[in-house]
Design a protein around this motif. Structure first.
Motif, mmCIF file in Angstrom:
data_model
loop_
_atom_site.group_PDB
_atom_site.id
_atom_site.type_symbol
_atom_site.label_atom_id
_atom_site.label_comp_id
_atom_site.label_asym_id
_atom_site.label_seq_id
_atom_site.Cartn_x
_atom_site.Cartn_y
_atom_site.Cartn_z
ATOM 1 N N GLN A 1 10.796 6.978 24.408
ATOM 2 C CA GLN A 1 10.550 6.571 23.023
ATOM 3 C C GLN A 1 10.174 7.802 22.204
ATOM 4 N N CYS A 2 10.607 7.819 20.950
ATOM 5 C CA CYS A 2 10.356 8.968 20.077
ATOM 6 C C CYS A 2 9.654 8.533 18.796
ATOM 7 N N LEU A 3 8.943 9.485 18.238
ATOM 8 C CA LEU A 3 8.188 9.233 17.018
ATOM 9 C C LEU A 3 9.106 8.889 15.856
ATOM 10 N N ARG A 4 8.706 7.902 15.096
ATOM 11 C CA ARG A 4 9.328 7.549 13.814
ATOM 12 C C ARG A 4 8.218 7.589 12.775
ATOM 13 N N GLN A 5 8.571 8.042 11.595
ATOM 14 C CA GLN A 5 7.638 7.983 10.477
ATOM 15 C C GLN A 5 8.364 7.381 9.290
ATOM 16 N N VAL A 6 7.702 6.460 8.631
ATOM 17 C CA VAL A 6 8.260 5.794 7.463
ATOM 18 C C VAL A 6 7.493 6.276 6.245
ATOM 19 N N TYR A 7 8.226 6.824 5.286
ATOM 20 C CA TYR A 7 7.638 7.281 4.026
ATOM 21 C C TYR A 7 8.151 6.392 2.899
ATOM 22 N N ARG A 8 7.249 6.022 2.006
ATOM 23 C CA ARG A 8 7.608 5.160 0.879
ATOM 24 C C ARG A 8 7.323 5.890 -0.423
ATOM 25 N N ASP A 9 8.211 5.697 -1.385
ATOM 26 C CA ASP A 9 8.037 6.272 -2.720
ATOM 27 C C ASP A 9 6.958 5.485 -3.463
ATOM 28 N N VAL A 10 5.882 6.189 -3.799
ATOM 29 C CA VAL A 10 4.775 5.583 -4.541
ATOM 30 C C VAL A 10 4.548 6.444 -5.784
ATOM 31 N N GLY A 11 4.971 5.943 -6.908
ATOM 32 C CA GLY A 11 4.778 6.676 -8.155
ATOM 33 C C GLY A 11 5.471 8.022 -8.194
#
Length: 116
Positions: free
Chosen positions: A91-101
């Protein structure tokens, strides 16, 4: 005189064909390169660069995009001085980034099955 122009046309076509064949063999977007990172927002580029002080490179699917969301797949991240994949037990790292302002913020990190 006509035969010279015909020969010139044939020679011209032969050179064009050779050039097209050579360009078709050259990769247009190499699998591992820094261009895949250059398309990311600055704040995400900084996070990735911190994992690879020698300089990060990324594969085609390192970042996937959805409306206002970017997901990083760390099995497709490399460093110029070695592998940077953050993986364990398949298993490998995932990162979720969201646009906030107008700025991307880390929403969550998790481990998921690595793509093969």
């Amino acid at each position: 005189m006509i035969s010279r122009s015909i020969l010139a046309s044939i020679a011209s076509l032969a050179f064009c064909g050779a050039g097209l064949a050579a360009s078709a063999q050259a990769p247009k977007d190499p699998l591992w390169n820094s261009y895949h990172l250059a398309q990311l927002p600055t704040e995400i580029q900084r996070v990735v660069a911190s994992r690879c002080p020698a300089g990060p490179i990324a594969g085609h699917y390192f970042a996937t995009y959805a409306p206002s969301t970017i997901v990083l797949h760390f099995e497709y991240l490399g460093c110029r001085n070695g592998v940077a994949a953050v993986c364990r037990d398949g298993q490998c790292l995932r990162q979720v980034y969201r646009d906030v302002g107008g700025h991307y913020r880390l929403e969550r990190s998790f481990f998921a099955a690595a793509y093969q």
